[in-house]
Scaffold this active site. Structure first.
Site, short mmCIF file in Angstrom:
data_model
loop_
_atom_site.label_atom_id
_atom_site.label_comp_id
_atom_site.label_asym_id
_atom_site.label_seq_id
_atom_site.Cartn_x
_atom_site.Cartn_y
_atom_site.Cartn_z
N LEU A 133 32.90 33.57 49.64
CA LEU A 133 34.30 33.25 49.40
C LEU A 133 34.54 31.79 49.75
CD1 LEU A 133 36.08 36.36 51.01
CD2 LEU A 133 35.66 35.97 48.57
N ASP A 134 35.55 31.19 49.12
CA ASP A 134 35.96 29.84 49.50
C ASP A 134 36.35 29.82 50.97
OD1 ASP A 134 35.64 29.09 46.85
OD2 ASP A 134 37.78 29.30 46.36
N ARG A 135 36.28 28.64 51.58
CA ARG A 135 36.60 28.49 52.99
C ARG A 135 37.97 29.10 53.32
NH1 ARG A 135 35.42 24.93 57.24
NH2 ARG A 135 33.91 23.81 55.94
#
Length: 297
Positions: A133-135
């Protein structure tokens, strides 16, 4: 790690072909042969050209994987949602990267998971990240515990065998005829910023399904299901619709309601092929998204 099968059909078959049908790639078969992997048929060591018969029992002992120094173990919180001998699914908080980035030494989820695997006496501490997942996206991240389990699940991600659902909070309201639907638009690299993506005819085809859960005065809560898995797909598609995610400044979202994109991976369902069992895992809404909902009460 040991995997076991019994040959069910009466058709003669070479051992190597049988293992290929169980998901072993040619590279993995080479590692079994040349890197101390072991293959047994009815408790006897056999080579891949051995002819199998009905009811033969096949045992495969995977070779020990070599750990990488690129990901150092760091003690940190790991919220386990599901774990067995093959897979580890954890709930990632927003603000934490999934993997280390070159020349950046801050802690990531992968560092924490490696420490967790070592302290839990797992057979292998090599990091096999299946889905990231994105940060600033929270929710379910999937790790495999060995290369074989990784390849099995990674192949599922290329099919409809996996369902992955997100909670997203997007700006604006939807009309009655838009309360559910799908967004079909190709996504490619933004020529003005290579760290971002955009809808472009030169991109790869992408499909996102959604349904509205509830409309608020400043935003709308939608459930989102990915059909394809392009980088930033949900963020790009809703911005393309004119409904950027709350807090997603990179794609035109307001940041006065939330300091990060309002996106959370809430559910994943997949076939755990080594044990032939359907697994469904859920992650509850994090506190900041709950507060966003309560701000409208």
């Amino acid at each position: 790690m040991i995997y076991r099968w019994q040959k069910q059909d009466a058709c003669p078959q070479k051992l190597g072909n049988f293992l290929g049908r169980q998901g072993f790639s040619k590279t993995q078969l080479k590692k079994l042969r040349f890197h101390q992997g072991q293959v047994y048929v009815n408790h006897h060591r056999r080579y891949f050209n051995y002819q199998l018969q009905q009811n033969d029992e096949i045992h495969v002992v995977l070779p020990q994987e070599k750990t990488s120094t690129k990901i150092q173990p760091l003690a940190g919180p790991v919220t386990v949602l599901y774990e067995d001998d093959n897979y580890l699914l954890v709930n990632k908080p927003a603000g934490l990267a999934s993997l280390p980035v070159m020349n950046i030494n801050s802690a990531t989820l992968a560092n924490y998971v490696k420490s967790y695997l070592q302290t839990s006496q797992a057979n292998n501490d090599v990091i096999h990240l299946v889905s990231r997942l994105d940060r600033d996206t929270s929710g379910i991240v999937t790790f495999a515990k060995n290369a074989y389990a990784h390849s099995l699940l990674a192949s599922e991600f290329q099919t409809t065998a996996i369902t992955k659902e997100y909670d997203a909070f997007v700006q604006g309201k939807f009309s009655q005829d838009q309360l559910q639907g799908q967004i079909c638009a190709p996504i490619g690299v933004d020529c003005h910023n290579h760290n971002l993506r955009c809808v472009t005819d030169q991109g790869k085809w992408a499909v996102t399904k959604y349904r509205v859960i509830r409309q608020y005065s400043n935003f709308t809560w939608v459930k989102v299901q990915l059909v394809t898995g392009r980088t930033h797909q949900i963020r790009v598609h809703f911005a393309y619709l004119g409904h950027p995610l709350v807090g997603d400044e990179a794609y035109g979202g307001r940041h006065d309601l939330l300091s990060r994109q309002a996106l959370h991976c809430c559910r994943i369902s997949f076939l755990n092929q080594p044990v032939q069992k359907r697994v469904t895992v859920r992650a509850p809404l994090p506190l900041d998204l709950k507060k966003l909902l309560h701000s409208e009460d």
